[in-house]
Scaffold this motif. Structure first.
Motif, PDB file in Angstrom:
ATOM      1  N   ILE A 212      78.114   0.439   0.609  1.00 28.81           N
ATOM      2  CA  ILE A 212      79.105   0.080  -0.401  1.00 28.81           C
ATOM      3  C   ILE A 212      79.436   1.285  -1.278  1.00 28.81           C
ATOM      4  O   ILE A 212      80.590   1.463  -1.688  1.00 28.81           O
ATOM      5  CB  ILE A 212      78.623  -1.130  -1.233  1.00 28.81           C
ATOM      6  CG1 ILE A 212      78.589  -2.376  -0.329  1.00 28.81           C
ATOM      7  CG2 ILE A 212      79.518  -1.371  -2.448  1.00 28.81           C
ATOM      8  CD1 ILE A 212      77.972  -3.600  -0.963  1.00 28.81           C
ATOM      9  N   SER A 213      78.453   2.123  -1.537  1.00 28.95           N
ATOM     10  CA  SER A 213      78.695   3.327  -2.324  1.00 28.95           C
ATOM     11  C   SER A 213      79.758   4.201  -1.670  1.00 28.95           C
ATOM     12  O   SER A 213      80.657   4.712  -2.343  1.00 28.95           O
ATOM     13  CB  SER A 213      77.394   4.116  -2.496  1.00 28.95           C
ATOM     14  OG  SER A 213      77.630   5.309  -3.190  1.00 28.95           O
ATOM     15  N   GLY A 214      79.675   4.369  -0.355  1.00 25.49           N
ATOM     16  CA  GLY A 214      80.674   5.156   0.367  1.00 25.49           C
ATOM     17  C   GLY A 214      82.063   4.545   0.270  1.00 25.49           C
ATOM     18  O   GLY A 214      83.055   5.259   0.072  1.00 25.49           O
ATOM     19  N   ILE A 215      82.137   3.229   0.389  1.00 23.57           N
ATOM     20  CA  ILE A 215      83.421   2.523   0.287  1.00 23.57           C
ATOM     21  C   ILE A 215      84.013   2.710  -1.105  1.00 23.57           C
ATOM     22  O   ILE A 215      85.191   3.049  -1.261  1.00 23.57           O
ATOM     23  CB  ILE A 215      83.244   1.018   0.604  1.00 23.57           C
ATOM     24  CG1 ILE A 215      82.819   0.816   2.063  1.00 23.57           C
ATOM     25  CG2 ILE A 215      84.527   0.241   0.294  1.00 23.57           C
ATOM     26  CD1 ILE A 215      82.322  -0.595   2.379  1.00 23.57           C
ATOM     27  N   LEU A 216      83.176   2.504  -2.124  1.00 25.14           N
ATOM     28  CA  LEU A 216      83.660   2.605  -3.506  1.00 25.14           C
ATOM     29  C   LEU A 216      84.054   4.031  -3.882  1.00 25.14           C
ATOM     30  O   LEU A 216      85.044   4.238  -4.593  1.00 25.14           O
ATOM     31  CB  LEU A 216      82.599   2.079  -4.478  1.00 25.14           C
ATOM     32  CG  LEU A 216      82.317   0.582  -4.416  1.00 25.14           C
ATOM     33  CD1 LEU A 216      81.145   0.222  -5.323  1.00 25.14           C
ATOM     34  CD2 LEU A 216      83.548  -0.229  -4.780  1.00 25.14           C
TER      35      LEU A 216
END
Length: 132
Positions: free
Chosen positions: A53-57
């Motif tokens: 999710i960190s990469g997506i955000l």
């Protein structure tokens, strides 16, 4: 003398009001970190989920930052609104794919709350403008 004091007071009020309306801009990394922390708090993410999710955000924050820069340069925020909305929807779907069924339900609540805040904030800004 009184005119000068009045002018200085008026200038001071104008400057303070203009500064009060400006929100500090966060860089994309700070925005992504803040959003990840909020999601972790609300959804109890695993370490693997946090990484994904960190990469997506982070990717989303970088694109939004560049779109905002374009909108400011063109003095046309409406021109990028559709792109931002489709980006957010795509990333919401990507995030849902990382979550468990129970987390997805909670995430839907988070999304609904955010949409309500944005809608209410937009209506408040319209009321404030019409009052002036």
């Amino acid at each position: 003398m009184k005119k000068n004091l009045l002018l200085i007071a008026l200038l001071a009020v104008t400057i303070s009001l203009s500064q009060a309306q400006q929100r500090p801009q966060r860089n994309p990394e700070e925005m992504a970190k803040r959003n990840l922390e909020m999601l972790d708090k609300r959804l109890s993410l695993t370490a693997d989920q946090k990484a994904k999710i960190s990469g997506i955000l982070l990717s989303q924050s970088k694109v939004i930052d560049s779109l905002r820069s374009i909108a400011r340069a063109q003095s046309a925020p409406q021109s990028v609104r559709g792109k931002m909305q489709s980006l957010l929807q795509e990333n919401q779907q990507k995030i849902k794919e990382v979550l468990t069924d129970e987390q997805r339900k909670s995430y839907e609540t988070v999304i609904t709350e955010q949409q309500n805040r944005m809608r209410d904030g937009g209506q408040r800004r319209v009321r404030e403008r019409s009052a002036n």
